[in-house]
Design an enzyme around this catalytic site. Sequence first.
Site: not given
Ligand code: TYM
Length: 311
Positions: A193, A190, A111
Amino acid sequence: MQRLLTGLQPSGALHIGNYFGALKPFVDLYGDYESSLLVVDYHALTTLKNPEELRQNIVNVVKDYLAVGVDPKRATIFKQSDVPEHTELAWIFETLVTVPFLMQAHAYKDKVAKGLEANAGLFNYPMLMAADILLYDIDVVPVGADQRQHIEYAREAAAKFNETFGETFKEPKERILESVATVPGTDGQKMSKSYGNTIPLFGTKDEIAKAVMSIVTDSSGESPEHVYNIHSLFKERGELGALYKANKGNYKASKEALVEDIEATVAPMRERRESISDDEVRTVLAEGAEKARERASKKMTEVRKKIGVMI
Ligand code: TYM
């Protein structure tokens, strides 16, 4: 029994990267563990400031969880904001780690590198995620590759606390499946969103087709690499070889085949999703919150005693 947990942000419609990177691995594993599936709504608040949209996204994400096959009787489905111990524990971790350490976090660095203003919530994001995991003595966290660093931060928070106040937290391990660690988007980067390159998981067939038709193709190659890579999530590479050979030079035909293969995977889940009511979502979240709160409050009593705020 070992414990499994993952979480997704309700910051918009889930895409196939979320599905293959996190949700599907969770579904494949969760029956063998004591499992929890989290809606990380306070994390989403670092980017989303529209209450109506957030409310709707929360409902939608829970419907997605149920539609992909998570049984709320076998996994605790809950949202972060229903268990205040998450933000409480995050604060305690924030007092244990340093500013330079948090400045290394990719989400924050990206960011800043783009010249955008990062709010303090985004800066502290990794410690809230550490709390999400450590509160429940989690062993395994199935995630995509972009979350590897966050799990390292969680281990570091656990180690710091244990070192300072005595053994309290378990150090969790990430579970990242190599083949889906980084699902590519329509432009080959990758899928994310924030890059506007997603294929929605539960879009209509038309929406999926529109996204697939926008996959960038390079006319110099023999086969459209980005289309093929996304296609390989839905079909065995062996079968795909023949298909792409037959469609050589005809990218439209390969894209149409991809739309049909996505549809074959998604349609039954979409149908199931349509039968889930908002009331069902509320019940699932209320029951999940109750279970999660019970565990979290036990752990936090231990933490409060150890740090010296319970007199
Ligand atoms: P978030 O909401 O960005 O994404 C959710 C999950 O989707 C996976 N992901 C992907 N995997 C493979 N290829 C992609 N292009 C791709 N885009 C997204 C992410 O790796 C993720 O597993 N910080 C986390 C949310 C979170 C969390 C937690 C996860 C908060 N607390 C505790 C596990 C345990 C996040 O922003 O995910």
